[in-house]
Scaffold this motif. Structure first.
Motif, PDB file in Angstrom:
ATOM      1  N   HIS A 133       0.804  -1.215   0.000  1.00 29.46           N
ATOM      2  CA  HIS A 133       0.000   0.000   0.000  1.00 29.46           C
ATOM      3  C   HIS A 133       0.848   1.281   0.000  1.00 29.46           C
ATOM      4  CE1 HIS A 133      -3.363  -2.642   0.876  1.00 29.46           C
ATOM      5  NE2 HIS A 133      -2.688  -3.129   1.901  1.00 29.46           N
ATOM      6  N   GLY A 134       2.149   1.175  -0.225  1.00 28.46           N
ATOM      7  CA  GLY A 134       3.011   2.347  -0.119  1.00 28.46           C
ATOM      8  C   GLY A 134       2.960   3.232  -1.358  1.00 28.46           C
ATOM      9  N   SER A 135       3.733   4.307  -1.303  1.00 28.29           N
ATOM     10  CA  SER A 135       3.849   5.221  -2.440  1.00 28.29           C
ATOM     11  C   SER A 135       5.243   5.842  -2.435  1.00 28.29           C
ATOM     12  CB  SER A 135       2.780   6.312  -2.383  1.00 28.29           C
ATOM     13  OG  SER A 135       2.973   7.134  -1.249  1.00 28.29           O
ATOM     14  N   ILE A 136       5.710   6.214  -3.618  1.00 27.82           N
ATOM     15  CA  ILE A 136       7.025   6.835  -3.775  1.00 27.82           C
ATOM     16  C   ILE A 136       6.884   8.033  -4.699  1.00 27.82           C
ATOM     17  CG2 ILE A 136       9.446   6.471  -4.379  1.00 27.82           C
ATOM     18  CD1 ILE A 136       8.940   3.477  -4.299  1.00 27.82           C
ATOM     19  N   SER A 137       7.538   9.124  -4.337  1.00 28.91           N
ATOM     20  CA  SER A 137       7.566  10.318  -5.173  1.00 28.91           C
ATOM     21  C   SER A 137       9.006  10.579  -5.600  1.00 28.91           C
ATOM     22  CB  SER A 137       7.009  11.518  -4.401  1.00 28.91           C
ATOM     23  OG  SER A 137       6.992  12.658  -5.216  1.00 28.91           O
ATOM     24  N   ILE A 138       9.225  10.651  -6.914  1.00 27.12           N
ATOM     25  CA  ILE A 138      10.582  10.780  -7.454  1.00 27.12           C
ATOM     26  C   ILE A 138      10.655  11.987  -8.382  1.00 27.12           C
ATOM     27  CG2 ILE A 138      12.417   9.612  -8.742  1.00 27.12           C
ATOM     28  CD1 ILE A 138      10.778   7.015  -8.314  1.00 27.12           C
ATOM     29  N   GLY A 139      11.737  12.715  -8.296  1.00 27.94           N
ATOM     30  CA  GLY A 139      12.026  13.760  -9.267  1.00 27.94           C
ATOM     31  C   GLY A 139      12.990  13.195 -10.300  1.00 27.94           C
ATOM     32  N   ALA A 140      12.701  13.365 -11.587  1.00 27.65           N
ATOM     33  CA  ALA A 140      13.554  12.783 -12.625  1.00 27.65           C
ATOM     34  C   ALA A 140      13.718  13.743 -13.791  1.00 27.65           C
ATOM     35  CB  ALA A 140      12.959  11.470 -13.121  1.00 27.65           C
ATOM     36  N   SER A 141      14.937  13.882 -14.257  1.00 25.27           N
ATOM     37  CA  SER A 141      15.178  14.651 -15.481  1.00 25.27           C
ATOM     38  C   SER A 141      14.872  13.760 -16.678  1.00 25.27           C
ATOM     39  CB  SER A 141      16.630  15.132 -15.530  1.00 25.27           C
ATOM     40  OG  SER A 141      17.512  14.035 -15.653  1.00 25.27           O
ATOM     41  N   GLU A 142      14.608  14.376 -17.846  1.00 22.67           N
ATOM     42  CA  GLU A 142      14.256  13.619 -19.044  1.00 22.67           C
ATOM     43  C   GLU A 142      15.348  12.631 -19.428  1.00 22.67           C
ATOM     44  OE1 GLU A 142      11.662  13.508 -21.019  1.00 22.67           O
ATOM     45  OE2 GLU A 142      10.419  15.150 -20.294  1.00 22.67           O
ATOM     46  N   THR A 143      16.580  13.077 -19.394  1.00 21.45           N
ATOM     47  CA  THR A 143      17.690  12.206 -19.789  1.00 21.45           C
ATOM     48  C   THR A 143      17.792  11.012 -18.859  1.00 21.45           C
ATOM     49  OG1 THR A 143      18.908  14.078 -20.720  1.00 21.45           O
ATOM     50  CG2 THR A 143      20.171  12.099 -20.207  1.00 21.45           C
ATOM     51  N   ALA A 144      17.762  11.265 -17.559  1.00 17.14           N
ATOM     52  CA  ALA A 144      17.861  10.182 -16.587  1.00 17.14           C
ATOM     53  C   ALA A 144      16.713   9.195 -16.730  1.00 17.14           C
ATOM     54  CB  ALA A 144      17.889  10.760 -15.167  1.00 17.14           C
ATOM     55  N   LEU A 145      15.521   9.724 -16.985  1.00 13.52           N
ATOM     56  CA  LEU A 145      14.347   8.868 -17.158  1.00 13.52           C
ATOM     57  C   LEU A 145      14.517   7.955 -18.368  1.00 13.52           C
ATOM     58  CD1 LEU A 145      11.400   8.322 -16.110  1.00 13.52           C
ATOM     59  CD2 LEU A 145      10.649   9.967 -17.832  1.00 13.52           C
ATOM     60  N   PHE A 199      10.585  -2.592 -10.827  1.00 12.34           N
ATOM     61  CA  PHE A 199      10.007  -2.348  -9.508  1.00 12.34           C
ATOM     62  C   PHE A 199       8.494  -2.547  -9.531  1.00 12.34           C
ATOM     63  CE2 PHE A 199       8.011   0.408  -6.367  1.00 12.34           C
ATOM     64  CZ  PHE A 199       8.681   0.041  -5.206  1.00 12.34           C
ATOM     65  N   HIS A 200       7.839  -2.014 -10.554  1.00 13.30           N
ATOM     66  CA  HIS A 200       6.381  -2.105 -10.635  1.00 13.30           C
ATOM     67  C   HIS A 200       5.919  -3.556 -10.784  1.00 13.30           C
ATOM     68  CE1 HIS A 200       2.291  -0.886 -11.371  1.00 13.30           C
ATOM     69  NE2 HIS A 200       2.290  -1.529 -12.526  1.00 13.30           N
ATOM     70  N   MET A 201       6.666  -4.353 -11.512  1.00 14.34           N
ATOM     71  CA  MET A 201       6.303  -5.763 -11.674  1.00 14.34           C
ATOM     72  C   MET A 201       6.471  -6.528 -10.367  1.00 14.34           C
ATOM     73  SD  MET A 201       7.892  -6.580 -15.465  1.00 14.34           S
ATOM     74  CE  MET A 201       7.330  -8.296 -15.443  1.00 14.34           C
ATOM     75  N   THR A 202       7.453  -6.115  -9.569  1.00 16.40           N
ATOM     76  CA  THR A 202       7.704  -6.796  -8.289  1.00 16.40           C
ATOM     77  C   THR A 202       6.754  -6.313  -7.205  1.00 16.40           C
ATOM     78  OG1 THR A 202      10.047  -6.920  -8.914  1.00 16.40           O
ATOM     79  CG2 THR A 202       9.505  -7.407  -6.620  1.00 16.40           C
ATOM     80  N   TYR A 203       6.460  -5.019  -7.196  1.00 17.31           N
ATOM     81  CA  TYR A 203       5.604  -4.426  -6.155  1.00 17.31           C
ATOM     82  C   TYR A 203       4.474  -3.622  -6.811  1.00 17.31           C
ATOM     83  CZ  TYR A 203       9.952  -5.398  -3.653  1.00 17.31           C
ATOM     84  OH  TYR A 203      11.074  -6.000  -3.147  1.00 17.31           O
ATOM     85  N   PRO A 204       3.529  -4.294  -7.433  1.00 16.86           N
ATOM     86  CA  PRO A 204       2.475  -3.592  -8.184  1.00 16.86           C
ATOM     87  C   PRO A 204       1.555  -2.736  -7.320  1.00 16.86           C
ATOM     88  CG  PRO A 204       1.965  -5.935  -7.984  1.00 16.86           C
ATOM     89  CD  PRO A 204       3.368  -5.755  -7.491  1.00 16.86           C
TER      90      PRO A 204
END
Length: 298
Positions: A92-104, A115-120
């Motif tokens: 039931h958790g949540s994560i907030s990430i800041g990402a630049s376009e290049t890094a993304l 990550f999403h496949m492991t912890y949907p």
């Protein structure tokens, strides 16, 4: 013996602190109740486990042997409780990430998929930030951490972990095909229209300093808000631009753009993770961090 398990739990804390009163405080109980429970345990065990003194209690040899076993069991129980808590947090958790376009594009997307496949059950919020914006958001606590590109400018307690190096190349549209056979210098670039990211980005500052180091001032003819906008602008013949090789490779293969030769070497840059070392991460954020750091040479 059929001893009440609660007696063993109380025994563990009394032995750990060598004091009935401290154990009672930790267990949120009263000292008389703790004393009564230990008297019952000694009665059922048919042996003396503690030597009482004015300064506290000490374990007898029999008490020492029992404590060795009980402490091992308590550690395992505590680990089990932590694992159970982690499991609930990852449902039931949540994560907030800041990402630049290049890094993304060149690093983060594949890891987010894993990550999403492991912890949907964990919700992800990705904020599209330039590196300076992302750093400010980490500092203010608006996001759990940032995945951006160097250069970064950090003050404690913020820290940086380099995740992946990447190389940028100079590219142009089809109209620059003939120019691709020549070896250009930074000074030569003044003669051609140039595309750059905006002045608030780390990429702009990187190239501004690089141009200055070669005796040229960077004055872009076109400014793009994100790296994703640069490639279409190059295809549309608005000018030359620097792009991460990984993002330009497919367009070069399809002959949609042309790779230019440059005399000077472009220093490598890095995708990096920026986080606040004094702010604890949630269980979910820690799991994602672990995935991001896989195969990274620490």
């Amino acid at each position: 013996m059929n001893v009440n398990f609660e007696y063993y739990r109380i025994f563990y804390y009394v032995a750990k602190y060598s004091n009935f009163t401290k154990a009672a405080r930790v267990l949120n109980n009263s000292q008389p109740n703790i004393t009564r429970a230990m008297n019952c345990l000694e009665h059922e065990a048919n042996c003396t486990l503690f030597i009482r003194t004015n300064r506290g209690v000490h374990l007898t040899p029999e008490g020492e042997r029992l404590y060795t076993r009980i402490s091992a069991a308590m550690i395992q129980l505590q680990l089990a409780e932590e694992e159970l808590s982690d499991s609930v947090g990852l449902e039931h958790g949540s994560i907030s990430i800041g990402a630049s376009e290049t890094a993304l594009n060149i690093y983060l997307l594949d890891r987010l998929k894993k990550f999403h496949m492991t912890y949907p059950g964990v919700r992800l919020k990705i904020c599209n930030h330039s590196t300076p914006q992302a750093i400010r958001s980490v500092r203010s606590g608006e996001i759990d951490f940032a995945v951006v590109t160097t250069p970064t400018k950090l003050d404690a307690p913020l820290k940086e972990i380099r995740l992946k190096p990447f190389q940028e190349i100079l590219v142009g549209g089809k109209t620059f095909t003939a120019l691709a056979s020549q070896e250009l210098s930074f000074k030569d670039l003044k003669e051609y229209p140039f595309i750059s990211l905006g002045t608030e980005t780390a990429t702009y500052h990187f190239y501004y300093q690089l141009f200055l180091a070669h005796g040229v001032e960077l004055v872009p003819d076109t400014e793009a808000a994100t790296t994703d906008q640069v490639l279409p602008l190059v295809k549309s013949e608005l000018g030359l631009a620097f792009l991460p090789e990984a993002m330009a490779k497919e367009a070069i293969r399809k002959h949609e753009i042309t790779k230019m030769m440059l005399k000077e070497e472009i220093p490598k840059r890095y995708v990096c993770m920026v986080y606040d070392s004094k702010r604890p991460m949630s269980v979910a954020a820690q799991k994602l961090k672990k995935i991001l750091l896989e195969q990274v040479a620490m």
